[in-house]
Enzyme design. Structure first.
Site, PDB file in Angstrom:
ATOM      1  N   CYS A 132       8.329  -1.035   3.568  1.00  0.00           N
ATOM      2  CA  CYS A 132       7.338   0.024   3.351  1.00  0.00           C
ATOM      3  C   CYS A 132       6.005  -0.553   2.884  1.00  0.00           C
ATOM      4  O   CYS A 132       5.839  -0.871   1.701  1.00  0.00           O
ATOM      5  CB  CYS A 132       7.875   1.030   2.335  1.00  0.00           C
ATOM      6  SG  CYS A 132       6.712   2.350   1.983  1.00  0.00           S
ATOM      7  N   CYS A 135       4.194   1.444   0.230  1.00  0.00           N
ATOM      8  CA  CYS A 135       4.717   1.296  -1.137  1.00  0.00           C
ATOM      9  C   CYS A 135       4.341  -0.063  -1.734  1.00  0.00           C
ATOM     10  O   CYS A 135       4.016  -0.155  -2.917  1.00  0.00           O
ATOM     11  CB  CYS A 135       6.241   1.387  -1.158  1.00  0.00           C
ATOM     12  SG  CYS A 135       6.944   2.578  -0.038  1.00  0.00           S
ATOM     13  N   ASP A 136       4.429  -1.113  -0.940  1.00  0.00           N
ATOM     14  CA  ASP A 136       4.385  -2.457  -1.522  1.00  0.00           C
ATOM     15  C   ASP A 136       3.150  -3.283  -1.157  1.00  0.00           C
ATOM     16  O   ASP A 136       2.962  -4.374  -1.688  1.00  0.00           O
ATOM     17  CB  ASP A 136       5.646  -3.241  -1.091  1.00  0.00           C
ATOM     18  CG  ASP A 136       6.917  -2.564  -1.606  1.00  0.00           C
ATOM     19  OD1 ASP A 136       6.853  -1.958  -2.693  1.00  0.00           O
ATOM     20  OD2 ASP A 136       7.947  -2.633  -0.924  1.00  0.00           O
TER      21      ASP A 136
END
Ligand code: NAP
Length: 306
Positions: A132, A135-136
């Site tokens: 992701c 997200c990261d």
């Protein structure tokens, strides 16, 4: 055993549905599946979930969700639903030989990111390997990352990653991209992105302490392997919705995502609702899943009242 609501799946969607359903005195039962907490339990820091200005660990966040649901009376079981029957009411749900009945069902079984199937990928997931970028990506400021895949997700995530990374290399197994032309053009025109054609990742080097250091690429034409230094590996080789147990019983799209009625969580079967990634291949965020879990509990409550 008959319940008003059975929730299948325990990611942000399922557990939010459990919070709302338990606060509506519906005494929901949650079957958590074989990965309680869902996809967030394989990430480390979550920095985009509102309410946590310092960030929160994925497993910790899901633990908080579960505690909040249990506090209001939800019963959560670490059990995997193996079979359901939705053609007559009450609906039937099996966990192995145990049979349960429910007036409504909320499906929140999520989707699983496809993985390469490497041992090193498993070991370094959340430690330099991610599924992701949203997200990261933030953790890779001024780093060199690779993104595996040639579809729209890979292109979108490659472009997103250029906001942080100094260089993004797309690793694709063929010599042409699957992504739409417009996404391809954006990638070709982005000076921070380069593409490694005809290459597959056959190993990832690094440690859980220090993260990823390099990948081993195999050229799909010459079959030669080489080391390719990088600081992070993002996988964007597609997702699969976890819907096989419902196959043939609910309307799904051709990829197997459950089709819900616009602006609600209603599926093609009255009394069965779907929330989170199992019905969403577009947004796929914890907060959107949680929002739709809330909607599913409200939809279930209204259905029961009517
Ligand atoms: P996808 O279209 O299925 O693409 C997956 C990519 O991963 C393909 O390029 C595929 O290679 C590659 N791949 C699959 N397995 C692999 C493996 N084991 N090793 C290496 N590479 C592998 O999936 P997606 O990109 O997630 O998109 C899913 C759907 O959502 C699509 O319909 C897409 O158009 C849509 N989407 C749209 C947008 C947008 O419009 N903004 C954004 C994201 C997604 P091959 O090409 O060789 O098969």
């Amino acid at each position: 055993m008959n319940s008003k609501v059975i929730i299948i799946g325990s990611g942000p969607a399922g557990l939010t549905a459990a919070i709302y359903a338990s606060r509506a005195n519906l005494n929901p039962i949650v079957f958590e599946g074989d990965q309680p907490g869902g996809q967030l339990t394989i990430t480390t820091d979550v920095e985009n979930y509102p309410g946590f200005p310092e960030g929160v660990l994925g497993p910790e966040l899901m633990d908080l969700f579960r505690k909040q649901a249990v506090r209001f009376g939800a019963e959560c079981y670490f059990k995997y639903v193996s079979k359901v029957e939705l053609h007559e009411k009450p609906f039937k749900v099996w966990v192995g030989d145990e049979q349960y009945e429910a007036d409504t069902i909320i499906i929140s079984t999520g989707a699983s990111a496809r993985l390469l199937g490497l041992e090193s990928e498993n070991k370094l997931m959340g430690h330099g390997v991610s599924t992701c970028a949203t997200c990261d990506g933030f953790f890779y400021k001024e780093k060199h990352v690779i993104i595996v895949g040639g579809g729209d997700s890979a292109m979108e995530e490659a472009i997103f990653l250029t906001k942080f990374a100094k260089r993004v290399s797309v690793i694709h197994r063929r010599d042409e991209l699957r992504a739409s032309k417009i996404m391809q053009e954006r990638v070709f025109n982005n000076p921070k992105i380069d593409i490694v054609w005809n290459a597959v990742v056959v190993d990832i080097e690094g440690t859980q302490e220090d993260g990823v250091k390099a990948v081993i690429l195999r050229d799909t034409l010459s079959l030669e392997t080489r080391k390719f230094a990088c600081d992070g590996v993002f996988l964007a080789i597609g997702h699969s919705p976890n819907t096989s147990v419902f196959s043939g019983m609910l309307e799904m799209d051709k990829q197997g995502y459950i089709i819900i009625k616009n602006g609600s969580t209603k599926t093609s079967v009255e009394g069965v609702f779907a929330a989170g990634d199992v019905a969403d291949h577009v947004y796929r965020q914890a907060i959107t899943a949680a929002g739709s879990g809330c909607m599913a509990a409200i939809d279930a409550e209204r259905y029961l009242q009517s």
